[in-house]
Design a protein around this motif. Structure first.
Motif, PDB file in Angstrom:
ATOM      1  N   LEU A 484       6.738  -0.228   9.738  1.00  0.00           N
ATOM      2  CA  LEU A 484       7.349  -1.454   9.237  1.00  0.00           C
ATOM      3  C   LEU A 484       6.234  -2.448   8.939  1.00  0.00           C
ATOM      4  O   LEU A 484       5.487  -2.846   9.838  1.00  0.00           O
ATOM      5  CB  LEU A 484       8.335  -2.043  10.254  1.00  0.00           C
ATOM      6  CG  LEU A 484       9.051  -3.324   9.802  1.00  0.00           C
ATOM      7  CD1 LEU A 484       9.708  -3.150   8.444  1.00  0.00           C
ATOM      8  CD2 LEU A 484      10.094  -3.754  10.825  1.00  0.00           C
ATOM      9  N   HIS A 485       6.074  -2.763   7.669  1.00  0.00           N
ATOM     10  CA  HIS A 485       5.087  -3.762   7.258  1.00  0.00           C
ATOM     11  C   HIS A 485       5.678  -4.509   6.063  1.00  0.00           C
ATOM     12  O   HIS A 485       6.832  -4.292   5.701  1.00  0.00           O
ATOM     13  CB  HIS A 485       3.739  -3.107   6.941  1.00  0.00           C
ATOM     14  CG  HIS A 485       3.819  -1.949   5.989  1.00  0.00           C
ATOM     15  ND1 HIS A 485       4.334  -2.060   4.718  1.00  0.00           N
ATOM     16  CD2 HIS A 485       3.489  -0.637   6.139  1.00  0.00           C
ATOM     17  CE1 HIS A 485       4.279  -0.890   4.124  1.00  0.00           C
ATOM     18  NE2 HIS A 485       3.795  -0.003   4.970  1.00  0.00           N
ATOM     19  N   ARG A 486       4.885  -5.403   5.441  1.00  0.00           N
ATOM     20  CA  ARG A 486       5.444  -6.238   4.381  1.00  0.00           C
ATOM     21  C   ARG A 486       6.041  -5.427   3.224  1.00  0.00           C
ATOM     22  O   ARG A 486       7.051  -5.807   2.650  1.00  0.00           O
ATOM     23  CB  ARG A 486       4.359  -7.166   3.813  1.00  0.00           C
ATOM     24  CG  ARG A 486       3.960  -8.231   4.812  1.00  0.00           C
ATOM     25  CD  ARG A 486       3.001  -9.224   4.208  1.00  0.00           C
ATOM     26  NE  ARG A 486       2.548 -10.122   5.267  1.00  0.00           N
ATOM     27  CZ  ARG A 486       2.244 -11.408   5.096  1.00  0.00           C
ATOM     28  NH1 ARG A 486       2.322 -11.937   3.885  1.00  0.00           N
ATOM     29  NH2 ARG A 486       1.868 -12.158   6.106  1.00  0.00           N
ATOM     30  N   GLY A 487       5.381  -4.284   2.903  1.00  0.00           N
ATOM     31  CA  GLY A 487       5.886  -3.444   1.823  1.00  0.00           C
ATOM     32  C   GLY A 487       7.256  -2.879   2.161  1.00  0.00           C
ATOM     33  O   GLY A 487       8.169  -2.870   1.331  1.00  0.00           O
ATOM     34  N   ALA A 489       9.347  -4.112   4.357  1.00  0.00           N
ATOM     35  CA  ALA A 489      10.307  -5.215   4.450  1.00  0.00           C
ATOM     36  C   ALA A 489      10.851  -5.578   3.069  1.00  0.00           C
ATOM     37  O   ALA A 489      12.052  -5.813   2.899  1.00  0.00           O
ATOM     38  CB  ALA A 489       9.639  -6.430   5.105  1.00  0.00           C
ATOM     39  N   ALA A 490       9.963  -5.589   2.068  1.00  0.00           N
ATOM     40  CA  ALA A 490      10.411  -5.894   0.704  1.00  0.00           C
ATOM     41  C   ALA A 490      11.386  -4.821   0.210  1.00  0.00           C
ATOM     42  O   ALA A 490      12.391  -5.125  -0.454  1.00  0.00           O
ATOM     43  CB  ALA A 490       9.211  -5.999  -0.236  1.00  0.00           C
ATOM     44  N   PHE A 524      11.904  -7.813  12.237  1.00  0.00           N
ATOM     45  CA  PHE A 524      11.799  -7.829  10.774  1.00  0.00           C
ATOM     46  C   PHE A 524      12.703  -6.815  10.080  1.00  0.00           C
ATOM     47  O   PHE A 524      12.570  -6.582   8.890  1.00  0.00           O
ATOM     48  CB  PHE A 524      10.348  -7.558  10.353  1.00  0.00           C
ATOM     49  CG  PHE A 524       9.399  -8.656  10.753  1.00  0.00           C
ATOM     50  CD1 PHE A 524       9.366  -9.834  10.011  1.00  0.00           C
ATOM     51  CD2 PHE A 524       8.555  -8.515  11.844  1.00  0.00           C
ATOM     52  CE1 PHE A 524       8.502 -10.848  10.364  1.00  0.00           C
ATOM     53  CE2 PHE A 524       7.687  -9.535  12.204  1.00  0.00           C
ATOM     54  CZ  PHE A 524       7.662 -10.702  11.465  1.00  0.00           C
ATOM     55  N   PHE A 602       5.239  -1.772  -4.108  1.00  0.00           N
ATOM     56  CA  PHE A 602       4.711  -2.974  -3.469  1.00  0.00           C
ATOM     57  C   PHE A 602       3.271  -3.101  -3.955  1.00  0.00           C
ATOM     58  O   PHE A 602       2.452  -2.211  -3.745  1.00  0.00           O
ATOM     59  CB  PHE A 602       4.753  -2.849  -1.944  1.00  0.00           C
ATOM     60  CG  PHE A 602       4.281  -4.080  -1.235  1.00  0.00           C
ATOM     61  CD1 PHE A 602       5.111  -5.195  -1.123  1.00  0.00           C
ATOM     62  CD2 PHE A 602       2.999  -4.157  -0.701  1.00  0.00           C
ATOM     63  CE1 PHE A 602       4.681  -6.341  -0.470  1.00  0.00           C
ATOM     64  CE2 PHE A 602       2.565  -5.304  -0.053  1.00  0.00           C
ATOM     65  CZ  PHE A 602       3.409  -6.399   0.057  1.00  0.00           C
TER      66      PHE A 602
END
Lengths: 605, 605
Positions: A484-487, A489-490, A524, A602
């Protein structure tokens, strides 16, 4: 430089559809565009006749005169016959359309297959002969003949990709220059002969015969000379390209073509006999003749240059007709649809590219030698001649329009003559290479039919007749996550926009990582449920595929959308540094019924 | 047969992660697995010494004895030094880890790069020498040496892909057979010599010298002989593969290895001198020696067979160590992450495949000749020896554990000696090929650092620290239609499931078709609005891209999902019959920010 800029440089700026109307030809332009194939064959037809006769020794060369006369008669018959076709088919009387119209689809496809093959050969033979004219004058270029041939083909293809009107301007110069130059050479040669300005050259040492002078050999010589007729049909195929009144203009141009062709061909054959020219591999007959008449010098080089030009440009006829025939076949669903779309410059780019590519291949395979290609040539043309004239015979008989019987006689004579010649050509050249064409035509027809059946089948499956509309969809979205990271999450946010029923799926390879993931998920995970699948064999794919299958089995209308978060690195090589999981999953699920795979990119800086 | 079935046949069934623990080696197994590289080099080390000396004529061959003694001393020093390393690094004391730990990352990467190069060379040199032993006995195979080499490499790679324990069983036989056979041959040779059973063979005709016997030549001969030391480090790299107590067992095995290596190497060097063996390109020194001792016959063939086997299997050491080193580098983010995942059979499949591929490439480039590869060899090993010992020197000094000074002395002697030898090897072999390795090591280090920077950069961009969650999405779905049929209708239904804001987009090429489409749309369009874009230049792509850009410009959080209905024909070739519009659109929009492209397949029968 961008690809589009390179394309613009060679092919020109796009033309709008509305500009199509203006691309029509005057009679003089049309003669230049459509006659170069037919006329250029006088550069090698006499030579091919002599090359066969000489096998029976130099005494046999005298037979070239009666054979030449027979071919002249044949030209007159075919031209008269085709002038009737133009009258009946002002919208373009190619053999495919005429035959399909009157004799049915299968004979039409035979004509089409035969013509496609012959167009490719026209390009290959013309370019090879053009290069031979060049290397006769400049023997140093002989070793580069294959490269020269391929370069010429590439050049003609480029011109054609630019569009038809620009070609006709470009092609008018060499065609008319050829007619004038050859007429001049023949006239001067005949004047010298009649005026008796010089003693005839000493007869060359008589050649030993390697074969008996049989009827078969004479017929084979005739068959080789029939290459002179190839391209005569181009005018009737291209009627819609003429300015109005199309049919009348086309008939006039075809008559001009016949007269010029007969004059030049018979002139060369007569003079070659008078000047006792013997065919040689290293120098063409026309080159020898020009040297004897003009005694070398500037005029000799002019003749060679013009011969090279007309031959190389002759290939253009095929570049006008092959894509047009391909368009008709594609429109009727016998070859891939891609041949029916016009490119930026209003030409059928796909047909032009395929024709150029195949002709270049033939040049390379046959070592750029005209003589090696000739036995394959003309078979296809006479198949299409015969079918086309036979169609007209049937048509006049059925319709019986005013004055029909006179046209019926002309076409009947044409059909019978060309049919006979077709058998002679196929029979005498069979062992020398014609067998390939005889084999290829039915194979092409089978391919056409197979493609047609596929298109029919697709159309039936897609038809809206008796259609109640698409079934409702039971939609589930799965997001495949490895972390789970920003990519990710998007991608989760995107998945939420797609459906209310979203699940994230994680394949567990290491329980410690699962624990860490679950911790982050609380904060998140956007409230999306996380499904953890165990994988005792460390395979990512297998447990995931089981899970997808399980979902699909829940109902017939179930559609599973699989969202895969994917990095897009800033540079291409950085792709190698990331697991190509998305590719793997796509490969495994591509074209799977009920599954749609979506990459959500991403973007990295 | 499916791909998975082929894989199972060669590689075996997948092993579960829980089975990993049992894949440990006993001392005798470990000697077989880790010593084959070091021991096998006795098959060519003496020959490489003689090959350089013979340049100064056959009288110079006498220098092989002092050179051999120097190498024996070097082996003793390196083995003693590495036994201290094992003590300090029971978790596996490869040069990369030890150096990185004590001297820092950059020296660690230099050691790693040097070792990766040398592992590839180990495989190539061992296989080439093994094939040479085979072709010495069967000269008819000489012409097929490259194919044989590649086949051997493929075989070893396959064994390794099956997993470590199966390999150790397979490799025990040749290693022990080699030790026993060579000990027997040397013993029998020495007995014959001492007992004086025969007169020594007549000395061969003295060879003319082509170079002076300089100190440089003697040092180059010594450098070539240092190939005997390659592989000695394998034991200390592989400590975790031993059964508990790992460190103690590994130290014992390393001592065994040193004694056996010294005995066999010195024995061959002494006997080669006594029997006056001169190196010849077409027959190896060991083959000549075996022939002289056994007088040909079955025992001679046994020696050749065992030599071939040990050499080909020696490559296995590299197949155990290269993937392990690659794993450490991948784990630390210096090479692509893909090297850190274990395959079905618990081995690092990617490392095995890359190693095999590169070694096979070297065999092909260097024509399968051992002598051509030798100048590149051993440089990397001595770079890593030096760095590894120097690290230990620093470590003992810092920690000063009980009894540290004795170990410190051993490692200091080791570091100084191997450092000196490294300079000698690089200097004397530089012009003969070592320059490639000297150049490649810094290039590899630069690559490692570049990859590391990329991973760091990505991690920073993906980090959840100070992250407020993904931004909300403004979602529009576009369905690109060229017609309306059952496939399009299904895609429209799917698009409706994705979003409330769906538009269908049609690029108009022909107004007649638009009219027909609009008629059908009323009945089957599911109420979705149809946007018609005009295209004066008949391009599908350009107007569509303009439209998408326009939508994206509406807001920063706008995401456009483009749904493309795609046929999936039943057979692959049928793809050629349909416009590859989907591919074109995907190519133009792939990795475009704010755009997601979705193929919706419609399955044809």
């Amino acid at each position: 430089m961008k690809i589009s800029a390179v394309k613009k440089l060679f092919v020109g700026s796009p033309l709008a559809t509305a500009q199509a109307r203006h691309e029509r030809l005057t009679k003089t332009s049309a003669l230049a565009v459509f006659s170069s194939d037919a006329l250029s064959s006088v550069a090698y037809a006499t030579e091919e006749i002599l090359l066969v006769l000489v096998l029976a020794g130099s005494v046999a060369l005298g037979y070239s005169i009666p054979i030449g006369v027979a071919i002249v008669v044949l030209i007159a018959v075919v031209v008269s016959s085709y002038r009737q076709t133009i009258l009946a088919y002002p919208q373009g009387g190619g053999a495919y359309i005429v035959t399909k119209d009157n004799l049915g689809t299968l004979p039409g496809l035979v004509a089409a297959g035969a013509l496609l093959i012959d167009y490719v050969l026209t390009v290959a033979v013309s370019v090879a002969a053009g290069v031979a004219a060049l290397t006769s004058a400049f023997p140093a270029l002989y070793d580069h003949r294959m490269v020269l041939g391929v370069l010429f083909i590439a050049g003609i293809a480029t011109v054609n990709l630019r569009g038809l009107r620009e070609s006709s301007n470009l092609f008018a110069v060499p065609t008319y220059l050829f007619i004038v130059s050859f007429a001049g050479m023949l006239g001067y040669g005949i004047v010298r002969w009649i005026a008796g300005w010089e003693a005839p050259p000493p007869p060359p040492a008589p050649l030993a015969m390697s074969q008996d002078l049989t009827i078969f050999l004479v017929l084979r010589s005739f068959a080789s000379g029939c290459a002179a007729l190839t391209g005569v049909e181009a005018v009737s195929d291209g009627v819609p390209a003429f300015k109005a009144p199309e049919a009348r203009n086309a008939r006039i141009v075809l008559a001009w073509l016949g007269v010029i062709l007969i004059t030049l061909f018979m002139g060369i054959t007569l003079l070659a006999r008078h000047y006792q020219v013997t065919p040689r591999l290293e120098e063409t007959v026309v080159s020898q003749l020009a040297r004897l008449i003009f005694g070398g010098g500037l005029l000799y080089y002019e003749i060679q240059a013009v011969t090279t030009l007309i031959l190389v440009f002759a290939a253009n006829t095929a570049f006008a007709d092959f894509p047009r025939l391909a368009y008709f076949l594609a429109r009727d669903g016998f070859i891939p649809r891609q041949f029916s779309t016009r490119g930026d410059r209003l030409v059928f780019s796909n047909g032009i590219l395929i024709l150029g590519g195949m002709a270049a291949l033939l040049i390379l395979i046959f070592g750029g030698a005209t003589h090696a290609l000739i036995p394959l040539y003309a078979v296809g043309v006479f198949v299409s001649f015969t079918l086309s004239q036979a169609s007209m015979v049937k048509r006049w008989l059925l319709r019986r329009e005013a004055g029909w019987w006179w046209r019926w006689v002309l076409n009947a004579v044409g059909a019978a003559t060309t049919g006979l010649v077709m058998l002679v050509i196929a029979g005498t050249k069979f062992a020398h290479g014609a067998w390939m064409v005889v084999l290829l035509i039915p194979l092409l027809v089978a391919l056409f039919l197979m493609i047609h059946r596929h298109y029919d089948d697709v159309a039936r499956q897609l038809s809206l007749d008796n259609y109640g509309g698409p079934p409702p969809i039971d939609h589930t979205v799965l997001v495949l996550v490895g972390d789970l990271h920003r990519g990710v999450a998007a991608a989760l946010r995107y998945a939420q926009a797609l459906s209310a029923s979203v699940k994230a799926v994680y394949v567990e390879l290491d329980p410690d990582r699962t624990r860490r993931l679950e911790e982050k998920w609380g904060k998140f995970g956007l409230g999306i449920p996380l499904v953890v699948l165990t994988s005792p064999y460390r395979s990512l794919l297998t447990p995931f595929l089981y899970y997808v299958n399980h979902l699909l089995a829940l109902g017939e209308n179930h559609v599973v959308t699989i969202v895969i978060p994917e990095f897009v690195p800033a540079r291409w090589w950085q792709h190698l540094l990331h697991n190509q999981t998305a590719l793997l999953i796509k490969g495994a699920l591509l074209f799977r019924k009920g599954v749609v795979v979506v990459d959500v990119p991403f973007h990295l800086r």
